[in-house]
Design an enzyme around this catalytic site. Sequence first.
Site, mmCIF file in Angstrom:
data_model
loop_
_atom_site.group_PDB
_atom_site.id
_atom_site.type_symbol
_atom_site.label_atom_id
_atom_site.label_comp_id
_atom_site.label_asym_id
_atom_site.label_seq_id
_atom_site.Cartn_x
_atom_site.Cartn_y
_atom_site.Cartn_z
ATOM 1 N N LYS A 48 0.795 -1.351 -0.238
ATOM 2 C CA LYS A 48 0.145 0.238 0.172
ATOM 3 C C LYS A 48 0.468 1.547 -0.206
ATOM 4 O O LYS A 48 0.369 2.442 -0.024
ATOM 5 C CB LYS A 48 -1.182 -0.054 1.234
ATOM 6 C CG LYS A 48 -1.627 -1.536 1.446
ATOM 7 C CD LYS A 48 -2.404 -1.885 0.279
ATOM 8 C CE LYS A 48 -2.943 -1.720 -0.426
ATOM 9 N NZ LYS A 48 -3.113 -2.530 -1.655
ATOM 10 N N THR A 51 2.537 0.887 -5.004
ATOM 11 C CA THR A 51 4.016 -0.079 -5.797
ATOM 12 C C THR A 51 2.825 -0.423 -7.378
ATOM 13 O O THR A 51 3.752 -0.611 -8.327
ATOM 14 C CB THR A 51 2.878 -1.558 -5.016
ATOM 15 O OG1 THR A 51 3.738 -1.262 -3.634
ATOM 16 C CG2 THR A 51 3.892 -2.460 -5.718
ATOM 17 N N THR A 52 1.405 -0.298 -6.753
ATOM 18 C CA THR A 52 0.862 -0.654 -8.501
ATOM 19 C C THR A 52 1.374 0.721 -9.118
ATOM 20 O O THR A 52 0.841 0.472 -11.003
ATOM 21 C CB THR A 52 -1.252 -0.074 -8.034
ATOM 22 O OG1 THR A 52 -0.707 -1.489 -7.217
ATOM 23 C CG2 THR A 52 -1.835 -0.231 -9.042
ATOM 24 N N HIS A 111 7.487 -7.677 -3.299
ATOM 25 C CA HIS A 111 7.032 -6.615 -1.287
ATOM 26 C C HIS A 111 7.802 -7.376 0.749
ATOM 27 O O HIS A 111 8.312 -6.574 1.434
ATOM 28 C CB HIS A 111 5.884 -7.685 -0.059
ATOM 29 C CG HIS A 111 4.638 -6.243 -1.239
ATOM 30 N ND1 HIS A 111 4.997 -5.099 -1.490
ATOM 31 C CD2 HIS A 111 3.430 -7.075 -1.912
ATOM 32 C CE1 HIS A 111 4.187 -4.452 -2.256
ATOM 33 N NE2 HIS A 111 3.189 -5.864 -2.103
ATOM 34 N N ARG A 133 6.091 5.652 1.819
ATOM 35 C CA ARG A 133 5.198 6.739 1.692
ATOM 36 C C ARG A 133 4.549 6.606 3.583
ATOM 37 O O ARG A 133 5.187 5.903 4.496
ATOM 38 C CB ARG A 133 3.993 5.869 1.338
ATOM 39 C CG ARG A 133 3.140 6.722 1.041
ATOM 40 C CD ARG A 133 1.343 5.679 1.480
ATOM 41 N NE ARG A 133 0.315 6.788 0.454
ATOM 42 C CZ ARG A 133 -1.161 6.245 0.160
ATOM 43 N NH1 ARG A 133 -1.032 5.103 -0.386
ATOM 44 N NH2 ARG A 133 -2.190 6.758 -0.569
ATOM 45 N N TYR A 199 6.384 8.278 -2.063
ATOM 46 C CA TYR A 199 5.010 8.871 -2.399
ATOM 47 C C TYR A 199 4.372 9.798 -2.958
ATOM 48 O O TYR A 199 3.965 10.659 -3.911
ATOM 49 C CB TYR A 199 3.496 7.822 -1.999
ATOM 50 C CG TYR A 199 2.036 7.586 -2.482
ATOM 51 C CD1 TYR A 199 1.955 6.830 -3.353
ATOM 52 C CD2 TYR A 199 1.705 8.810 -1.979
ATOM 53 C CE1 TYR A 199 0.524 6.953 -4.435
ATOM 54 C CE2 TYR A 199 0.102 8.541 -2.975
ATOM 55 C CZ TYR A 199 -0.650 7.814 -3.681
ATOM 56 O OH TYR A 199 -1.483 7.313 -4.247
ATOM 57 N N ARG A 269 -7.593 3.177 -4.903
ATOM 58 C CA ARG A 269 -9.026 3.839 -3.937
ATOM 59 C C ARG A 269 -9.293 5.036 -4.114
ATOM 60 O O ARG A 269 -9.918 5.708 -4.925
ATOM 61 C CB ARG A 269 -9.057 3.252 -2.357
ATOM 62 C CG ARG A 269 -9.600 3.002 -1.112
ATOM 63 C CD ARG A 269 -9.302 2.295 -0.106
ATOM 64 N NE ARG A 269 -8.332 3.819 0.178
ATOM 65 C CZ ARG A 269 -8.133 4.534 1.156
ATOM 66 N NH1 ARG A 269 -9.848 4.908 1.692
ATOM 67 N NH2 ARG A 269 -7.156 5.508 1.639
ATOM 68 N N LYS A 270 -8.452 6.261 -3.021
ATOM 69 C CA LYS A 270 -8.287 7.055 -3.310
ATOM 70 C C LYS A 270 -7.302 8.375 -4.061
ATOM 71 O O LYS A 270 -7.234 9.125 -4.278
ATOM 72 C CB LYS A 270 -8.625 8.079 -1.998
ATOM 73 C CG LYS A 270 -9.576 7.055 -1.264
ATOM 74 C CD LYS A 270 -10.762 8.034 -1.461
ATOM 75 C CE LYS A 270 -11.806 7.734 -0.745
ATOM 76 N NZ LYS A 270 -12.745 8.510 -0.731
HETATM 77 P P1 A3P Z 1 -4.854 4.116 -1.197
HETATM 78 O O1 A3P Z 1 -5.659 3.598 -0.907
HETATM 79 O O2 A3P Z 1 -4.591 5.368 0.104
HETATM 80 O O3 A3P Z 1 -6.251 5.524 -2.004
HETATM 81 P P2 A3P Z 1 -0.293 -0.074 -4.086
HETATM 82 O O4 A3P Z 1 -0.163 -0.565 -5.061
HETATM 83 O O5 A3P Z 1 1.203 -0.675 -3.109
HETATM 84 O O6 A3P Z 1 -1.132 -1.259 -2.620
HETATM 85 O O7 A3P Z 1 -0.817 0.797 -3.047
HETATM 86 C C1 A3P Z 1 -2.065 1.008 -3.617
HETATM 87 C C2 A3P Z 1 -2.143 3.098 -3.118
HETATM 88 O O8 A3P Z 1 -1.455 3.903 -3.962
HETATM 89 C C3 A3P Z 1 -3.698 3.026 -3.309
HETATM 90 O O9 A3P Z 1 -3.676 4.532 -2.010
HETATM 91 C C4 A3P Z 1 -4.273 3.665 -4.110
HETATM 92 O O10 A3P Z 1 -5.355 4.060 -4.807
HETATM 93 C C5 A3P Z 1 -2.661 4.685 -4.676
HETATM 94 N N1 A3P Z 1 -2.486 3.651 -6.044
HETATM 95 C C6 A3P Z 1 -2.675 3.192 -6.830
HETATM 96 N N2 A3P Z 1 -2.482 4.235 -8.352
HETATM 97 C C7 A3P Z 1 -2.480 4.181 -8.399
HETATM 98 C C8 A3P Z 1 -2.084 6.024 -8.692
HETATM 99 N N3 A3P Z 1 -1.764 5.495 -9.949
HETATM 100 N N4 A3P Z 1 -1.903 7.482 -9.268
HETATM 101 C C9 A3P Z 1 -1.188 7.032 -7.159
HETATM 102 N N5 A3P Z 1 -2.295 6.412 -6.579
HETATM 103 C C10 A3P Z 1 -2.981 4.976 -6.647
#
Ligand code: A3P
Length: 302
Positions: A48, A51-52, A111, A133, A199, A269-270
């Site tokens: 979280k 990564t994505t 991870h 982050r 982040y 998510r957000k």
């Molecule tokens: P939130 O839950 O605060 O919205 P991971 O990819 O490590 O699992 O992290 C997920 C977090 O990154 C989530 O945060 C998600 O919404 C956010 N996220 C995913 N894609 C994103 C993007 N393209 N730009 C910014 N944040 C992103």
Amino acid sequence: LPRERGWFGHLFRYQDCWLDTFSLKGCMLVQNHFRARPTDIILGSSMKTGTTWLRTLVFTTMNRFLYDFSSHPLLNTGPHSCFPCIDTYSMGEIGIKDLEALPSPWLLATHFPYTLLPEAVTASGSKFVYIWRDPKDVLVSMWQFVNKINPKEIPPIGLNEAFELFCKGISNFGPFWDHVLGYWKVCQETPNKMLFLKYEDMKREPLVELKKLADFMGHPFTMEEEKDGVVEKIVEFCSFEHLSNLEVNKTGSHQINRDTAIENRHFFRKGQIGESKIHLTSEMMDCIDRITQHKFNGSGLI
Ligand code: A3P
């Protein structure tokens, strides 16, 4: 192994890290069988932390001469399916043979804390990109994520319980702060081997951070590309707004092992800085800030 009620079922304490059963098996396989190559680029992160997003930026930047934006693989493939995560590589997502058949350079993600990676990875000459982050936002993001993806048999985790576990260091691949410090130490000792991204910096200055990333990966943007707005186009293509609205990320899913798939929409998510303010009390926020101060004191991270 010491065991705790965790976020996804139970967590086990293994070599100073908390892992769920599935990651524990994956870790042992990686420690015993996985060999990285000198040309690999490995993305390290706690859950979280972005990564994505980082996956899509790395994939799009590295492959920018292969695909144009109108027929890009990420328009139809979820960000977690575009390259493998070594934590699960022998567990069904991708086998060793499949991995070895991929052309170099391999793009990989993990991870696992740096300290759990075997020498066949850490001394392979691979480059690492690490993202972290604000832990308050990590906690809230993780708490929401876990309650969305856990099967119905596992009772939802309340915010108070999630907070207490997180502060005690009990979270998947945690303690969170040790995870960051483990990679940070390597970054300080061998800056050519590791790029550290945050982040919040990427949200505030995506163009600057993307250029850093491209330079580090050995694929800097040329002046011509900068003039043509390629950096802006990649940032825009990989933005939360663009990716989260793609059909594949609204309805598709990512198979993490033979039995489990996660819907792509749960990775979006957000996508904001400081959203934890809405969920955490000021005491909770202060407590996490104090732990961060204490753990990162003198490290240069804060
Ligand atoms: P939130 O839950 O605060 O919205 P991971 O990819 O490590 O699992 O992290 C997920 C977090 O990154 C989530 O945060 C998600 O919404 C956010 N996220 C995913 N894609 C994103 C993007 N393209 N730009 C910014 N944040 C992103």
